[in-house]
Motif scaffolding. Structure first.
Motif, short mmCIF file in Angstrom:
data_model
loop_
_atom_site.label_atom_id
_atom_site.label_comp_id
_atom_site.label_asym_id
_atom_site.label_seq_id
_atom_site.Cartn_x
_atom_site.Cartn_y
_atom_site.Cartn_z
N THR A 59 72.06 37.36 5.99
CA THR A 59 72.35 37.76 4.88
C THR A 59 71.76 38.23 3.97
O THR A 59 71.90 38.72 2.58
CB THR A 59 72.81 36.33 3.90
OG1 THR A 59 71.67 35.42 3.97
CG2 THR A 59 73.98 35.49 4.75
N PRO A 61 67.29 26.82 -4.58
CA PRO A 61 68.19 27.87 -3.74
C PRO A 61 67.36 28.14 -2.48
O PRO A 61 66.25 28.42 -2.55
CB PRO A 61 68.49 28.82 -4.76
CG PRO A 61 67.27 28.66 -5.82
CD PRO A 61 67.12 27.37 -6.09
N LYS A 97 68.11 33.96 0.41
CA LYS A 97 69.11 34.96 1.10
C LYS A 97 68.54 35.66 2.31
O LYS A 97 69.46 36.21 3.15
CB LYS A 97 69.43 35.93 0.18
CG LYS A 97 70.63 35.20 -0.87
CD LYS A 97 71.49 36.35 -1.80
CE LYS A 97 72.36 35.56 -2.41
NZ LYS A 97 73.28 36.72 -3.26
N HIS A 129 76.25 31.69 0.43
CA HIS A 129 75.59 32.16 -0.74
C HIS A 129 76.57 32.94 -1.62
O HIS A 129 76.18 33.59 -2.35
CB HIS A 129 74.54 33.23 -0.44
CG HIS A 129 73.18 32.56 -0.09
ND1 HIS A 129 72.37 31.60 -0.76
CD2 HIS A 129 72.28 32.64 1.02
CE1 HIS A 129 71.23 31.28 -0.46
NE2 HIS A 129 71.07 31.78 0.87
#
Length: 320
Positions: free
Chosen positions: A119, A8, A11, A33
């Motif tokens: 984000t 991943p 963020k 996301h």
């Protein structure tokens, strides 16, 4: 069913929400996301980003319309400003007031032909990473939805050996191999806390956290790619192709057409994603040529654990 991404992206980062030219008078729904976000422009033309959910009954605000400096929900007309604060509830009587109604607002920046969204939590420490010499060149841009996690095209665009197979009649490496066959080539891999560079014969590649890969350099050719994670196992690739030098900055030209060289990559990467989703995380087999992608894996894993990666420098010799 899509599984969680193997690698991943962080963020706490800026991601492209949309090309500036694609955000007009109407609100625009996007996902980053796994978070549903709506983009819109206020009466002054400034971009804003809110959670795409009215707190009244959960309707998507992106189905509504812009009214002055606010975005109106299509269900009961509740209106929200760029800070996410509810400024109007039409059903309230004149003697009633709005009590603490808001939606999440995301920090937004508009630069280099794109609307960027933070984000992460809190205020961003800096703005988006500038694209080098963006205002010096003309550009053509577009975006592609990809049925694979964002890491796969990042790794692919740092790969020094796939072009001879994946890009027939498109890539310089394919033409060279057709003419002279495979040869031993040396590539230098240099890494730092937030970036990784790969250099070699006819190769200039650079990755910068969280999702940017630059292919090429200088006046001859440059492709700038961003890979925005949308939902697990899916991403949106925003691409820029460098054109001629310009005397003053000009807006990029938008294209709805997927460049053939990117379509060739997407075909193989989506097949890899499908196999993972159906077969699970079967162990991969890596060789020396995979060093750039493996280095990015270590970089992303360290970011996820709140650690830093020591400076990396190595050479690899591979047939390419």
């Amino acid at each position: 069913m899509s599984q969680a991404d193997r690698f991943p992206l962080p963020k706490e980062a800026w991601y492209i929400g949309a090309a500036s030219i694609r955000l007009g008078d109407a609100p625009l729904a996007i996902v980053i996301h796994g978070e549903a976000i709506v983009l819109f422009r206020n009466a002054q033309g400034a971009a804003a980003a809110l959670q795409d959910r009215c707190p009244h009954r959960g309707v998507a605000l992106s189905l509504g319309k812009v009214e002055g400096d606010t975005l109106a929900c299509p269900y009961h007309g509740w209106r929200f400003d760029e800070g996410g604060v509810c400024r109007a509830i039409p059903s309230l009587r004149p003697d009633q007031r709005i009590r603490d109604v808001s939606v999440r607002a995301y920090p937004v920046a508009e630069q280099d032909g794109h609307v960027w969204i933070w984000t992460g939590t809190g205020d961003p420490p800096t703005g988006p990473e500038p694209i080098d010499d963006f205002g010096v060149f003309a550009w053509i841009q577009g975006a592609i939805d990809m049925a694979c996690e964002a890491f796969l095209p990042i790794e692919n665009n740092l790969d020094v050996c796939h072009a001879a197979f994946t890009h027939p009649n498109r890539h310089p490496q394919w033409f060279r191999v057709q003419a002279t066959g495979f040869q031993i080539n040396t590539y230098q891999i240099e890494g730092a806390e937030r970036c990784l560079a790969v250099r070699g014969r006819g190769v200039q590649l650079r990755y910068t956290l969280p999702d940017r890969v630059v292919v090429g350099s200088g006046d001859a050719f440059r492709m700038v790619l961003h890979h925005v994670p949308t939902t697990p196992g899916r991403c949106r690739q925003h691409w820029l192709f460098q054109r001629e030098r310009v005397e003053a900055p000009v807006a990029p030209i938008w294209s709805d057409n997927e460049p053939e060289i990117l379509a060739q990559d997407r075909l193989v990467l989506e097949s890899a994603q499908r196999n993972r989703e159906s077969l699970g995380a079967i162990a991969e087999r890596s060789v020396e040529a995979d060093a750039p992608g493996l280095a990015v894996r270590r970089l992303l894993s360290a970011q996820g654990e709140g650690m830093t990666v020591p400076l990396q420098h190595r050479s690899i010799e591979v047939m390419s």
